[in-house]
Design an enzyme around this catalytic site. Structure first.
Site, PDB file in Angstrom:
ATOM      1  N   TYR A  33       0.832  -1.202   0.000  1.00 11.57           N
ATOM      2  CA  TYR A  33       0.000   0.000   0.000  1.00 11.57           C
ATOM      3  C   TYR A  33       0.866   1.250   0.000  1.00 11.57           C
ATOM      4  O   TYR A  33       2.091   1.194   0.181  1.00 11.57           O
ATOM      5  CB  TYR A  33      -0.953   0.004   1.203  1.00 11.57           C
ATOM      6  CG  TYR A  33      -0.315   0.325   2.534  1.00 11.57           C
ATOM      7  CD1 TYR A  33       0.515  -0.587   3.180  1.00 11.57           C
ATOM      8  CD2 TYR A  33      -0.535   1.554   3.153  1.00 11.57           C
ATOM      9  CE1 TYR A  33       1.101  -0.286   4.412  1.00 11.57           C
ATOM     10  CE2 TYR A  33       0.037   1.859   4.388  1.00 11.57           C
ATOM     11  CZ  TYR A  33       0.850   0.940   5.005  1.00 11.57           C
ATOM     12  OH  TYR A  33       1.425   1.233   6.211  1.00 11.57           O
ATOM     13  N   LYS A 148       6.494  -2.027   1.894  1.00 16.48           N
ATOM     14  CA  LYS A 148       5.335  -1.426   2.566  1.00 16.48           C
ATOM     15  C   LYS A 148       4.129  -2.354   2.421  1.00 16.48           C
ATOM     16  O   LYS A 148       3.260  -2.139   1.572  1.00 16.48           O
ATOM     17  CB  LYS A 148       5.059  -0.033   1.991  1.00 16.48           C
ATOM     18  CG  LYS A 148       4.147   0.806   2.861  1.00 16.48           C
ATOM     19  CD  LYS A 148       4.205   2.257   2.455  1.00 16.48           C
ATOM     20  CE  LYS A 148       3.146   3.104   3.118  1.00 16.48           C
ATOM     21  NZ  LYS A 148       3.249   3.183   4.567  1.00 16.48           N
ATOM     22  N   GLU A 181      12.385   2.431  14.024  1.00 15.44           N
ATOM     23  CA  GLU A 181      11.518   3.496  13.494  1.00 15.44           C
ATOM     24  C   GLU A 181      10.245   3.527  14.311  1.00 15.44           C
ATOM     25  O   GLU A 181      10.073   2.749  15.249  1.00 15.44           O
ATOM     26  CB  GLU A 181      11.211   3.240  12.009  1.00 15.44           C
ATOM     27  CG  GLU A 181      10.468   1.941  11.761  1.00 15.44           C
ATOM     28  CD  GLU A 181      10.148   1.677  10.298  1.00 15.44           C
ATOM     29  OE1 GLU A 181      10.062   2.634   9.493  1.00 15.44           O
ATOM     30  OE2 GLU A 181       9.960   0.495   9.965  1.00 15.44           O
ATOM     31  N   LEU A 206      11.184   1.141   6.969  1.00 19.56           N
ATOM     32  CA  LEU A 206      10.618   1.598   5.706  1.00 19.56           C
ATOM     33  C   LEU A 206      11.351   2.869   5.270  1.00 19.56           C
ATOM     34  O   LEU A 206      11.570   3.768   6.091  1.00 19.56           O
ATOM     35  CB  LEU A 206       9.129   1.907   5.884  1.00 19.56           C
ATOM     36  CG  LEU A 206       8.428   2.350   4.606  1.00 19.56           C
ATOM     37  CD1 LEU A 206       8.256   1.172   3.650  1.00 19.56           C
ATOM     38  CD2 LEU A 206       7.078   2.968   4.909  1.00 19.56           C
TER      39      LEU A 206
HETATM   40  N1  PMP Z   1       7.801   3.751   8.752  1.00 19.66           N
HETATM   41  C1  PMP Z   1       6.650   3.065   8.819  1.00 19.66           C
HETATM   42  C2  PMP Z   1       6.646   1.730   9.490  1.00 19.66           C
HETATM   43  C3  PMP Z   1       5.469   3.600   8.273  1.00 19.66           C
HETATM   44  O1  PMP Z   1       4.319   2.906   8.331  1.00 19.66           O
HETATM   45  C4  PMP Z   1       5.503   4.886   7.688  1.00 19.66           C
HETATM   46  C5  PMP Z   1       4.247   5.511   7.142  1.00 19.66           C
HETATM   47  N2  PMP Z   1       3.786   4.861   6.020  1.00 19.66           N
HETATM   48  C6  PMP Z   1       6.724   5.559   7.626  1.00 19.66           C
HETATM   49  C7  PMP Z   1       7.861   4.969   8.170  1.00 19.66           C
HETATM   50  C8  PMP Z   1       6.843   6.915   6.982  1.00 19.66           C
HETATM   51  O2  PMP Z   1       6.739   6.786   5.598  1.00 19.66           O
HETATM   52  P1  PMP Z   1       6.215   7.986   4.705  1.00 19.66           P
HETATM   53  O3  PMP Z   1       7.047   9.165   5.037  1.00 19.66           O
HETATM   54  O4  PMP Z   1       6.396   7.520   3.325  1.00 19.66           O
HETATM   55  O5  PMP Z   1       4.770   8.194   5.077  1.00 19.66           O
END
Ligand code: PMP
Length: 286
Positions: A33, A148, A181, A206
């Site tokens: 996603y 993701k 994270e 991620l």
């Molecule tokens: N880490 C994780 C585990 C996440 O779910 C997200 C949000 N999707 C992020 C980091 C931040 O990613 P982004 O800046 O692309 O929203």
């Protein structure tokens, strides 16, 4: 305005937008996603998000379900048909429906869902003005957090445990005692000398799109960025801390495990970066 959801080629009323009971996303979390910010009717960093979607699909052996231009058309339609000016787009691609079997179907059709949702700018600004608290907990997730996927039960458990303690986000800690994270964000600290520190990219986290754009923004502002892990105790002693994600952009962290970070209120650098973030982002009319 009635809400409209895109499901496999059709724009359905929210209460009629259904996927199959044997969808592999539902049974196996066999799905990936994206969440894209909608800001002033524009998609923020759509190119980077769709690049990451293609990468996630590739890592689980799937092809994009349609061309990028078609996907952008669908996203734009959903954003406009829901009257979303400020909010987010949720886009999910699963390997589709079929009799429950671990083996990937040879002729499956992916399931594509696009949802758009409004988010109140004033509520976001009020949250950012206060900052959020963090609680840390063991990282119990799998070793491919760089993909993701919708396998978000560990994140749900962590966020609910954090909320039960009045915190806005959980930070995961690996077996070496280092922060990986957030449950749905990337974690950052600001050192005493004003350098930004965030964990390096590997399969444990991620690669956030907000993280990538913020690196560009911070570099353009002459800030030093160091990509290395840090411990919760280093974070508690840091000058500032913050998280990044598409829905939060830059959100200050004011406490970690009950201890104040810095002065216990949003830090100046996080605040400055939050305000300048969108100048460094790509805007695409939805
Ligand atoms: N880490 C994780 C585990 C996440 O779910 C997200 C949000 N999707 C992020 C980091 C931040 O990613 P982004 O800046 O692309 O929203």
């Amino acid at each position: 305005m009635s809400r409209v959801v895109y499901v496999n080629g059709l724009y359905k009323r929210y209460d009629q937008a259904l996927v199959h009971a044997e969808d592999r996303g539902f049974q196996f979390a066999d799905a990936v996603y994206e969440v894209i910010e909608v800001n002033g009717g524009c998609l923020v960093d759509a190119t980077r998000h769709l690049d990451r979607l293609e990468r996630s699909l590739g890592e689980i052996g799937m092809l994009p379900p349609m061309s990028r231009a078609s996907l952008l058309t669908v996203i734009g339609n959903v954003v406009r048909r829901n009257g979303v000016y400020d909010g987010l787009v949720y886009l999910q691609v699963s390997r589709g429906a079929g009799p429950r079997d671990f083996a990937f179907p040879s002729n499956g059709r992916p399931t594509v869902v696009v949802i758009a949702r409004r988010q109140s700018r004033s509520a976001f600004l009020a949250k950012a003005a206060k900052g959020i608290s963090i609680v840390t907990m063991p990282d119990i997730r799998w070793r491919r957090c760089d993909i993701k996927t919708v396998m978000l039960l560990p994140a749900c458990l962590a966020k609910n445990a954090a909320a039960a303690k009045g915190a806005g986000e959980a930070w995961f800690v690996d077996e070496k005692g280092l922060v990986t994270e957030g449950a749905s964000s990337n974690a950052w600290i600001v050192t005493e000398d004003g350098a930004l520190v965030t964990r390096h990219l590997d399969e444990r986290i991620l690669g956030g799109i907000t993280r990538a754009t913020l690196k560009d923004v911070a570099a353009a502002e002459g800030l030093t960025i160091v990509e290395r892990p840090f411990t919760p105790s280093e974070a508690r002693r840091a000058r500032e801390a913050f998280i990044t994600s598409a829905t939060n952009t830059v959100m200050p962290v004011v406490a970690i495990d009950g201890d104040p970070v810095g002065a216990g209120k949003p830090g100046h650098i996080a605040e400055k970066l939050r305000l300048s973030f969108h100048h460094g982002a790509e805007f695409l009319d939805a």
